[in-house]
Scaffold this active site. Structure first.
Site, mmCIF file in Angstrom:
data_model
loop_
_atom_site.group_PDB
_atom_site.id
_atom_site.type_symbol
_atom_site.label_atom_id
_atom_site.label_comp_id
_atom_site.label_asym_id
_atom_site.label_seq_id
_atom_site.Cartn_x
_atom_site.Cartn_y
_atom_site.Cartn_z
ATOM 1 N N ASN A 78 4.426 5.719 6.871
ATOM 2 C CA ASN A 78 5.088 4.432 7.100
ATOM 3 C C ASN A 78 6.528 4.562 6.591
ATOM 4 O OD1 ASN A 78 5.958 1.802 7.143
ATOM 5 N ND2 ASN A 78 4.494 1.047 5.611
ATOM 6 N N LYS A 84 8.883 2.540 6.857
ATOM 7 C CA LYS A 84 9.474 1.234 6.493
ATOM 8 C C LYS A 84 10.888 1.129 7.081
ATOM 9 C CE LYS A 84 6.407 1.166 2.580
ATOM 10 N NZ LYS A 84 6.068 0.683 1.250
ATOM 11 N N HIS A 133 0.526 -5.325 6.417
ATOM 12 C CA HIS A 133 1.043 -4.632 5.235
ATOM 13 C C HIS A 133 1.428 -5.671 4.179
ATOM 14 C CE1 HIS A 133 3.593 -2.248 2.634
ATOM 15 N NE2 HIS A 133 2.998 -1.184 3.145
ATOM 16 N N GLU A 151 3.913 -5.930 2.390
ATOM 17 C CA GLU A 151 5.314 -6.374 2.478
ATOM 18 C C GLU A 151 5.477 -7.440 3.569
ATOM 19 O OE1 GLU A 151 6.913 -2.419 2.798
ATOM 20 O OE2 GLU A 151 6.324 -2.046 0.730
ATOM 21 N N GLU A 187 -4.625 -0.645 0.211
ATOM 22 C CA GLU A 187 -3.365 -0.410 -0.484
ATOM 23 C C GLU A 187 -3.226 -1.408 -1.632
ATOM 24 O OE1 GLU A 187 -0.335 1.719 2.192
ATOM 25 O OE2 GLU A 187 -0.134 -0.418 2.550
ATOM 26 N N GLY A 235 4.897 1.861 -3.885
ATOM 27 C CA GLY A 235 6.286 2.111 -4.249
ATOM 28 C C GLY A 235 6.550 2.081 -5.745
ATOM 29 N N SER A 237 1.736 4.925 -3.524
ATOM 30 C CA SER A 237 2.222 6.052 -4.343
ATOM 31 C C SER A 237 1.371 7.308 -4.169
ATOM 32 C CB SER A 237 2.332 5.645 -5.819
ATOM 33 O OG SER A 237 3.292 4.610 -5.962
HETATM 34 P P1 PGA Z 1 4.289 4.138 -0.992
HETATM 35 O O1 PGA Z 1 3.996 3.054 0.173
HETATM 36 O O2 PGA Z 1 3.568 5.402 -0.570
HETATM 37 O O3 PGA Z 1 5.776 4.303 -1.014
HETATM 38 O O4 PGA Z 1 3.734 3.584 -2.237
HETATM 39 C C1 PGA Z 1 2.754 2.995 0.813
HETATM 40 C C2 PGA Z 1 2.791 1.892 1.842
HETATM 41 O O5 PGA Z 1 3.419 0.873 1.595
HETATM 42 O O6 PGA Z 1 2.190 2.016 2.933
#
Ligand code: PGA
Length: 252
Positions: free
Chosen positions: A9, A11, A97, A99, A169, A175, A215
């Site tokens: 992803n 983003k 997601h 976000e 997740e 992140g 992460s």
């Molecule tokens: P990250 O994000 O690996 O940077 O923690 C995962 C995601 O949001 O799908």
């Protein structure tokens, strides 16, 4: 055997030239290295989907979108429809997601609509769920995840449900560098599979791919992916570095 899958992803990252470089690097590295039973998916910003689809013609990489409109088509400025994604040969789409839930107020009802419209247009939804830190600390994480998947997916008939991928997740891990331990991931993935079994039966639950995200990186992917109910990963930050993403795709 369950399908294994690693999805990157991206983003809202990368210029056009940087995106092209990353796709080139991925293509070169994956050509020689990836096991044939792992699907590798990149989910770039929608403006780069066409370029990614060109790379996907080699069969090494598949392409996913990061979001889709819940509406079929029409006067929805800025939105991208499932029909458009399908017409571009996009095969997957992330839905719900954290976000999108946080910054765009997406609800489980929206996620249910998006899932429906993707299935209608033959795109595989990667549906995200996961608790925030408070919910885990108050030991409410199982209830939260169960409600998310029931409210966004359990209206589907079994045939449609069988086409869905779930990504667990934990929001506190996204992140932040605070990855869930392999035991925490396994515990929740087994719980999700059990919840699905109660609704749809053993056969469908057994075949459901459940990805871990938050992460996940080149160092910890192997320990996560070798848990019995972890079928791959949804990778944010580490998917922006070709070598790391390739290592993760080979970490089973
Ligand atoms: P990250 O994000 O690996 O940077 O923690 C995962 C995601 O949001 O799908």
């Amino acid at each position: 055997m369950r399908r294994k899958l690693v999805a990157g992803n991206w983003k809202m990252n990368k210029s056009f030239a940087e995106a092209e470089d990353l796709l080139n690097e991925l293509y070169d590295a994956l050509e020689s290295k990836t096991s044939s039973n792992v699907d590798v998916v990149v989910c770039p910003p929608s403006i780069y989907l066409e370029m990614a689809v060109d790379f996907s013609e080699t069969g090494i990489i598949s392409v996913g979108a990061q979001d889709v409109s819940k509406y079929e088509n029409g006067a929805y400025t800025g939105e991208i429809s499932a029909q458009m994604l399908n017409s571009m040969q996009v095969e997957y789409c992330i839905v719900g997601h954290s976000e999108r839930r946080k910054y765009h107020n997406e609800t489980d009802a929206d996620i249910a609509q998006k899932t429906n419209i993707l299935l209608k247009h033959e795109i595989t939804p990667i549906v995200c769920c996961g608790e925030v830190l408070d919910e885990r600390e108050s030991n409410n994480h199982f209830n939260v995840v169960k409600k998310q998947i029931s409210d966004s997916l359990f209206h589907l008939d079994p045939l449609d449900f069988a086409k869905v991928i779930i990504a667990y997740e934990p929001v506190w891990a996204i992140g932040t560098g605070h990855t869930a331990t392999p035991e925490q991931a396994q515990e929740m993935h087994a719980f999700i599979r059990q919840t699905v079994e109660e609704k749809y039966g053993k056969e469908i639950a057994k075949k459901l791919p459940i990805l871990y995200g938050g992460s996940c990186n080149a160092k910890n992917a192997h320990d996560l992916f070798t848990q019995p109910d972890v079928d791959g990963g949804l990778i944010g930050g580490a998917s922006l570095v070709a070598q790391d993403f390739v290592t993760i795709a080979n970490a089973f």
